[in-house]
Write a protein that holds these residues in place. Structure first.
Motif, short mmCIF file in Angstrom:
data_model
loop_
_atom_site.label_atom_id
_atom_site.label_comp_id
_atom_site.label_asym_id
_atom_site.label_seq_id
_atom_site.Cartn_x
_atom_site.Cartn_y
_atom_site.Cartn_z
N PHE A 85 5.95 -1.75 -5.10
CA PHE A 85 5.93 -2.91 -4.45
C PHE A 85 4.75 -3.73 -4.98
O PHE A 85 3.64 -3.42 -4.73
CB PHE A 85 5.96 -2.88 -2.71
CG PHE A 85 7.07 -1.88 -2.42
CD1 PHE A 85 8.28 -2.56 -2.50
CD2 PHE A 85 7.05 -0.61 -1.92
CE1 PHE A 85 9.27 -1.75 -2.21
CE2 PHE A 85 8.09 0.20 -1.63
CZ PHE A 85 9.41 -0.50 -1.55
N LEU A 86 5.03 -4.89 -5.52
CA LEU A 86 3.79 -5.80 -5.97
C LEU A 86 3.92 -6.99 -5.01
O LEU A 86 4.72 -7.33 -3.89
CB LEU A 86 4.39 -6.40 -7.36
CG LEU A 86 4.72 -5.17 -8.25
CD1 LEU A 86 5.32 -5.72 -9.81
CD2 LEU A 86 3.78 -4.26 -8.55
N ILE A 116 1.76 8.07 -10.40
CA ILE A 116 2.52 7.05 -9.76
C ILE A 116 2.14 7.13 -8.21
O ILE A 116 2.73 8.12 -7.61
CB ILE A 116 3.93 7.27 -10.05
CG1 ILE A 116 4.20 6.95 -11.50
CG2 ILE A 116 4.73 5.94 -9.12
CD1 ILE A 116 5.65 7.19 -11.68
N GLY A 117 1.34 6.12 -7.80
CA GLY A 117 0.85 6.09 -6.41
C GLY A 117 0.20 7.17 -5.91
O GLY A 117 -0.01 7.61 -4.69
N ASN A 141 0.76 -1.40 -0.04
CA ASN A 141 -0.25 0.12 -0.11
C ASN A 141 0.91 1.18 0.10
O ASN A 141 0.36 2.33 0.29
CB ASN A 141 -0.90 0.03 1.28
CG ASN A 141 -2.00 -1.03 1.23
OD1 ASN A 141 -2.33 -1.35 0.13
ND2 ASN A 141 -2.61 -1.42 2.36
N HIS A 142 2.16 1.05 -0.26
CA HIS A 142 3.19 2.19 -0.31
C HIS A 142 4.17 2.08 -1.45
O HIS A 142 3.95 1.18 -2.19
CB HIS A 142 3.94 2.17 1.15
CG HIS A 142 3.18 2.51 2.45
ND1 HIS A 142 2.31 1.14 2.82
CD2 HIS A 142 2.99 3.25 3.12
CE1 HIS A 142 1.80 1.51 4.04
NE2 HIS A 142 2.04 3.15 4.02
N PHE A 143 4.76 3.13 -1.70
CA PHE A 143 5.72 3.12 -2.68
C PHE A 143 6.86 4.18 -2.03
O PHE A 143 6.85 4.94 -1.47
CB PHE A 143 5.38 3.51 -4.01
CG PHE A 143 4.93 5.07 -4.05
CD1 PHE A 143 5.65 5.93 -4.93
CD2 PHE A 143 3.74 5.61 -3.59
CE1 PHE A 143 5.52 7.50 -4.95
CE2 PHE A 143 3.33 6.91 -3.78
CZ PHE A 143 4.22 7.63 -4.43
N ILE A 144 7.94 3.77 -2.79
CA ILE A 144 9.49 4.61 -2.47
C ILE A 144 9.40 5.91 -3.68
O ILE A 144 9.41 5.57 -4.81
CB ILE A 144 10.59 4.07 -2.58
CG1 ILE A 144 10.72 2.98 -1.29
CG2 ILE A 144 12.00 4.85 -2.66
CD1 ILE A 144 11.11 3.82 0.11
N ALA A 145 9.56 7.11 -3.11
CA ALA A 145 9.92 8.13 -4.10
C ALA A 145 11.28 8.51 -3.34
O ALA A 145 11.38 8.94 -2.32
CB ALA A 145 8.85 9.33 -4.17
N GLY A 146 12.14 8.73 -4.31
CA GLY A 146 13.53 9.15 -3.99
C GLY A 146 14.35 9.64 -5.08
O GLY A 146 14.03 9.85 -6.18
N LEU A 155 9.03 6.59 2.00
CA LEU A 155 7.96 5.69 1.87
C LEU A 155 6.74 6.18 2.00
O LEU A 155 6.28 6.54 2.93
CB LEU A 155 8.16 4.70 3.03
CG LEU A 155 7.29 3.47 2.59
CD1 LEU A 155 7.52 2.74 1.64
CD2 LEU A 155 7.69 2.39 4.01
N LEU A 156 5.92 6.61 0.89
CA LEU A 156 4.74 7.04 0.88
C LEU A 156 3.58 6.24 0.65
O LEU A 156 3.78 5.22 -0.05
CB LEU A 156 4.67 8.35 -0.41
CG LEU A 156 5.85 9.34 -0.41
CD1 LEU A 156 5.75 10.22 -1.71
CD2 LEU A 156 5.71 10.14 0.88
#
Length: 235
Positions: free
Chosen positions: A67-68, A195-196, A44-49, A134-135
């Motif tokens: 993340f899958l 995205i996200g 339920n999250h994704f990384i943006a960096g 981690l958003l």
């Protein structure tokens, strides 16, 4: 007198029952609240960096990790092809890795609230200074209808444009425009993929842009012949 005593006893029993019920409700309250807490799910999250090369020509770029299921993950940057890798998650560390010809690894240290406290990134044999957030994935478009303004830098860290504006079209319209004159910006000039809920990737002609919004700031990387980067405050 007997009727009075009976009524008195009945009233006393009713009061005691009410107090007992209220006491049970107070005791059960925290447990119910705890049961209602939503467990953390990495999918339920994704990384943006961002990454910045430690040597050679220095410029800062943006990346995403989605993340899958089954510990699979998708790495998104300015390349036309996304990379599929794997991830592992412990209490205090999140690791993403791609093997083979496009080998890379990204590591993120997490605190007890799953906030990223440090980041590491390496692609092939080249190491980078990295950041990461981690958003939580948003069901709504966090960019829609918003405008951001700031300074853009080009390769080497030289100032390129001051007062650069990014303006995103209203909801249900995945387009945006940019420029230094707010009155002439065409919000329909560029298409993007959301995205996200808080990140975007736009590929328009020879221009590729990636960015994400967090805490009222928009971070953007632009590839257009050279590389450009900036952070922009929401207006």
């Amino acid at each position: 007198m007997k009727m009075t005593n009976f009524r008195g006893k009945s009233l006393l029993i009713l009061c005691m029952t009410t107090i007992a019920l209220l006491s049970c409700q107070k005791e059960d309250g925290p447990e119910l609240t705890k049961e209602q807490e939503v467990p953390f799910e990495i999918t339920n999250h994704f990384i943006a960096g961002t990454t910045t090369a430690q040597s050679g020509t220095k410029y800062t770029s943006v990346f995403f990790i989605q993340f899958l299921e089954d510990n699979k993950a998708l790495f998104i940057n300015s390349s036309s092809t996304n990379l599929v890798g794997t991830y592992s998650l412990t209490e205090d560390e999140l690791v993403f890795e791609v093997t083979g010809g496009n080998a890379r690894i990204a590591k993120f240290t997490l605190d007890e609230n799953k906030n990223v406290t440090s980041a590491y990134y390496k692609a092939l044999e080249k190491e980078y200074d990295a950041t990461g957030e981690l958003l939580k994935i948003s069901e709504t478009n966090e960019l829609a209808g918003k405008t951001f303004k700031g300074e853009e830098f080009k390769m080497g860290g030289d100032s390129y444009q001051t007062g650069l504006i990014y303006s995103f079209n209203k909801a249900a319209t995945s387009t945006y425009g940019s420029g230094t004159d707010a009155t002439t910006i065409d919000k329909a000039a560029n298409n993007y993929t959301l995205i996200g809920g808080a990140g975007f990737k736009g590929v328009n002609g020879n221009k590729t842009e990636l960015g994400f919004v967090s805490k009222g700031k928009l971070t953007v990387f632009r590839s257009q012949g050279l590389f450009y980067y900036g952070k922009y405050e929401q207006q």
